[in-house]
Design a protein around this motif. Structure first.
Motif, PDB file in Angstrom:
ATOM      1  N   ASN A 102      47.381  29.623  51.170  1.00  0.00           N
ATOM      2  CA  ASN A 102      47.613  29.625  52.037  1.00  0.00           C
ATOM      3  C   ASN A 102      46.495  28.605  52.468  1.00  0.00           C
ATOM      4  OD1 ASN A 102      49.528  31.246  52.351  1.00  0.00           O
ATOM      5  ND2 ASN A 102      48.834  32.734  52.880  1.00  0.00           N
ATOM      6  N   GLY A 103      46.302  27.382  51.838  1.00  0.00           N
ATOM      7  CA  GLY A 103      44.947  25.850  51.761  1.00  0.00           C
ATOM      8  C   GLY A 103      44.183  26.476  51.648  1.00  0.00           C
ATOM      9  N   ASP A 104      43.981  27.712  51.542  1.00  0.00           N
ATOM     10  CA  ASP A 104      42.245  28.863  50.724  1.00  0.00           C
ATOM     11  C   ASP A 104      42.697  28.827  49.173  1.00  0.00           C
ATOM     12  OD1 ASP A 104      39.687  29.231  50.944  1.00  0.00           O
ATOM     13  OD2 ASP A 104      40.632  31.345  51.445  1.00  0.00           O
ATOM     14  N   VAL A 105      40.889  28.958  48.503  1.00  0.00           N
ATOM     15  CA  VAL A 105      40.758  29.094  47.421  1.00  0.00           C
ATOM     16  C   VAL A 105      40.748  29.757  47.408  1.00  0.00           C
ATOM     17  CG1 VAL A 105      39.293  28.446  45.593  1.00  0.00           C
ATOM     18  CG2 VAL A 105      40.085  26.687  46.547  1.00  0.00           C
ATOM     19  N   VAL A 106      40.769  31.076  46.530  1.00  0.00           N
ATOM     20  CA  VAL A 106      40.722  32.315  45.641  1.00  0.00           C
ATOM     21  C   VAL A 106      40.661  33.183  45.023  1.00  0.00           C
ATOM     22  CG1 VAL A 106      41.906  32.646  48.262  1.00  0.00           C
ATOM     23  CG2 VAL A 106      43.150  33.157  46.392  1.00  0.00           C
ATOM     24  N   ALA A 107      39.445  33.824  44.176  1.00  0.00           N
ATOM     25  CA  ALA A 107      39.566  34.067  43.226  1.00  0.00           C
ATOM     26  C   ALA A 107      40.026  36.063  42.957  1.00  0.00           C
ATOM     27  CB  ALA A 107      37.607  35.133  42.541  1.00  0.00           C
ATOM     28  N   ASP A 108      41.408  36.317  42.269  1.00  0.00           N
ATOM     29  CA  ASP A 108      41.615  37.807  42.361  1.00  0.00           C
ATOM     30  C   ASP A 108      42.011  38.229  40.667  1.00  0.00           C
ATOM     31  OD1 ASP A 108      43.636  36.752  41.330  1.00  0.00           O
ATOM     32  OD2 ASP A 108      44.841  36.654  43.430  1.00  0.00           O
ATOM     33  N   ARG A 109      42.352  39.677  40.956  1.00  0.00           N
ATOM     34  CA  ARG A 109      42.798  40.158  39.611  1.00  0.00           C
ATOM     35  C   ARG A 109      40.777  40.450  39.285  1.00  0.00           C
ATOM     36  NH1 ARG A 109      47.463  36.651  36.572  1.00  0.00           N
ATOM     37  NH2 ARG A 109      48.777  37.251  38.337  1.00  0.00           N
ATOM     38  N   CYS A 110      40.765  40.874  40.189  1.00  0.00           N
ATOM     39  CA  CYS A 110      38.847  40.731  40.201  1.00  0.00           C
ATOM     40  C   CYS A 110      38.149  42.719  39.795  1.00  0.00           C
ATOM     41  CB  CYS A 110      38.060  40.788  41.303  1.00  0.00           C
ATOM     42  SG  CYS A 110      37.944  39.048  42.092  1.00  0.00           S
ATOM     43  N   THR A 111      37.407  42.792  39.280  1.00  0.00           N
ATOM     44  CA  THR A 111      36.596  44.576  38.437  1.00  0.00           C
ATOM     45  C   THR A 111      35.722  43.762  39.592  1.00  0.00           C
ATOM     46  OG1 THR A 111      38.343  44.333  36.874  1.00  0.00           O
ATOM     47  CG2 THR A 111      36.341  46.007  36.867  1.00  0.00           C
ATOM     48  N   PRO A 112      35.282  44.992  40.292  1.00  0.00           N
ATOM     49  CA  PRO A 112      36.091  45.791  41.048  1.00  0.00           C
ATOM     50  C   PRO A 112      37.302  45.135  42.138  1.00  0.00           C
ATOM     51  CG  PRO A 112      34.132  46.290  41.635  1.00  0.00           C
ATOM     52  CD  PRO A 112      33.741  45.560  40.706  1.00  0.00           C
ATOM     53  N   LYS A 113      38.298  46.034  42.615  1.00  0.00           N
ATOM     54  CA  LYS A 113      39.537  45.280  42.185  1.00  0.00           C
ATOM     55  C   LYS A 113      39.595  44.552  44.154  1.00  0.00           C
ATOM     56  CE  LYS A 113      44.017  45.584  43.273  1.00  0.00           C
ATOM     57  NZ  LYS A 113      45.588  46.239  43.112  1.00  0.00           N
ATOM     58  N   ARG A 114      40.008  43.214  44.346  1.00  0.00           N
ATOM     59  CA  ARG A 114      38.987  42.564  45.381  1.00  0.00           C
ATOM     60  C   ARG A 114      39.309  40.989  45.225  1.00  0.00           C
ATOM     61  NH1 ARG A 114      33.042  41.771  47.706  1.00  0.00           N
ATOM     62  NH2 ARG A 114      33.159  40.094  48.519  1.00  0.00           N
ATOM     63  N   THR A 115      40.068  40.740  46.381  1.00  0.00           N
ATOM     64  CA  THR A 115      40.054  38.958  46.856  1.00  0.00           C
ATOM     65  C   THR A 115      39.092  38.167  47.229  1.00  0.00           C
ATOM     66  OG1 THR A 115      42.986  39.561  45.714  1.00  0.00           O
ATOM     67  CG2 THR A 115      41.753  37.313  47.459  1.00  0.00           C
ATOM     68  N   VAL A 116      38.821  37.330  46.770  1.00  0.00           N
ATOM     69  CA  VAL A 116      37.040  36.453  47.506  1.00  0.00           C
ATOM     70  C   VAL A 116      37.749  35.556  47.502  1.00  0.00           C
ATOM     71  CG1 VAL A 116      34.894  35.782  47.074  1.00  0.00           C
ATOM     72  CG2 VAL A 116      36.121  38.513  46.055  1.00  0.00           C
ATOM     73  N   SER A 117      37.562  34.928  48.834  1.00  0.00           N
ATOM     74  CA  SER A 117      37.531  33.681  49.380  1.00  0.00           C
ATOM     75  C   SER A 117      36.735  32.950  48.723  1.00  0.00           C
ATOM     76  CB  SER A 117      37.360  33.718  50.201  1.00  0.00           C
ATOM     77  OG  SER A 117      37.386  32.327  51.090  1.00  0.00           O
ATOM     78  N   LEU A 118      36.317  31.538  48.333  1.00  0.00           N
ATOM     79  CA  LEU A 118      35.784  30.430  47.420  1.00  0.00           C
ATOM     80  C   LEU A 118      35.282  29.652  48.481  1.00  0.00           C
ATOM     81  CD1 LEU A 118      36.603  31.535  45.115  1.00  0.00           C
ATOM     82  CD2 LEU A 118      36.104  29.002  44.059  1.00  0.00           C
ATOM     83  N   THR A 119      35.804  29.665  50.533  1.00  0.00           N
ATOM     84  CA  THR A 119      35.401  29.045  51.136  1.00  0.00           C
ATOM     85  C   THR A 119      34.911  29.584  52.069  1.00  0.00           C
ATOM     86  OG1 THR A 119      37.781  28.919  51.922  1.00  0.00           O
ATOM     87  CG2 THR A 119      37.049  27.269  50.567  1.00  0.00           C
ATOM     88  N   LYS A 120      35.469  31.005  52.100  1.00  0.00           N
ATOM     89  CA  LYS A 120      34.854  31.594  53.689  1.00  0.00           C
ATOM     90  C   LYS A 120      34.037  33.030  53.434  1.00  0.00           C
ATOM     91  CE  LYS A 120      39.079  30.188  55.254  1.00  0.00           C
ATOM     92  NZ  LYS A 120      40.421  30.433  54.448  1.00  0.00           N
ATOM     93  N   LEU A 121      33.056  33.392  53.550  1.00  0.00           N
ATOM     94  CA  LEU A 121      31.841  34.415  53.471  1.00  0.00           C
ATOM     95  C   LEU A 121      32.848  35.740  53.840  1.00  0.00           C
ATOM     96  CD1 LEU A 121      28.576  33.691  52.802  1.00  0.00           C
ATOM     97  CD2 LEU A 121      29.766  34.215  51.543  1.00  0.00           C
ATOM     98  N   SER A 122      33.355  36.572  53.354  1.00  0.00           N
ATOM     99  CA  SER A 122      33.472  38.194  53.777  1.00  0.00           C
ATOM    100  C   SER A 122      32.032  38.883  54.776  1.00  0.00           C
ATOM    101  CB  SER A 122      33.340  39.452  53.015  1.00  0.00           C
ATOM    102  OG  SER A 122      33.469  39.272  51.932  1.00  0.00           O
ATOM    103  N   SER A 123      32.425  39.546  56.157  1.00  0.00           N
ATOM    104  CA  SER A 123      31.506  40.513  56.424  1.00  0.00           C
ATOM    105  C   SER A 123      31.202  40.879  56.179  1.00  0.00           C
ATOM    106  CB  SER A 123      31.895  40.079  57.841  1.00  0.00           C
ATOM    107  OG  SER A 123      32.879  40.403  58.571  1.00  0.00           O
TER     108      SER A 123
END
Length: 123
Positions: A102-123
């Motif tokens: 959806n117009g972003d770059v993300v990393a997923d299939r992570c341990t621990p389980k999480r999806t992380v944006s490479l362009t927006k920081l989570s709060s």
């Protein structure tokens, strides 16, 4: 010693991105695209840092493409700093996929389980 120097010489840095304070933004998505390209094209070792700045705080996520047990992964280390204290690592993730979503770059299939944006920081 020579092996360590060879590894250090092989590490490339993708352009960093930063947000803040306020609405200031630097670096755009070039660093995230650089890391995605390295991940998808031969698992080339690179790193990239995304940071958000407040008046006296720094929240950073450092992404590094690497090989782990023969598989390409992205290791993510999240840290938080209250200036002038040193940064404190708060989270470490290992992800096995990086892709556009959806117009972003993300990393997923992570341990621990999480999806992380490479362009927006989570709060």
């Amino acid at each position: 010693m020579l092996a360590l120097l060879a590894v250090a010489a092989a590490l490339h840095h993708c352009p960093a991105a930063s947000i803040g304070p306020g609405s200031l933004s630097h670096g755009g998505t070039a660093g995230a695209s650089c890391l995605l390209s390295s991940f998808q094209n031969g698992c080339k070792t690179v790193d990239y840092t995304l940071s958000a700045f407040g008046v006296d705080t720094v929240h950073s996520e450092t992404f590094r493409v690497d090989r782990l047990n023969g598989r390409c992964v992205v290791v993510i280390v999240e840290s938080f700093r209250v200036v002038p204290q040193p940064p404190r690592s708060t989270t470490r993730l290992t992800c096995t996929r990086v892709h556009r979503l959806n117009g972003d770059v993300v990393a997923d299939r992570c341990t621990p389980k999480r999806t992380v944006s490479l362009t927006k920081l989570s709060s």
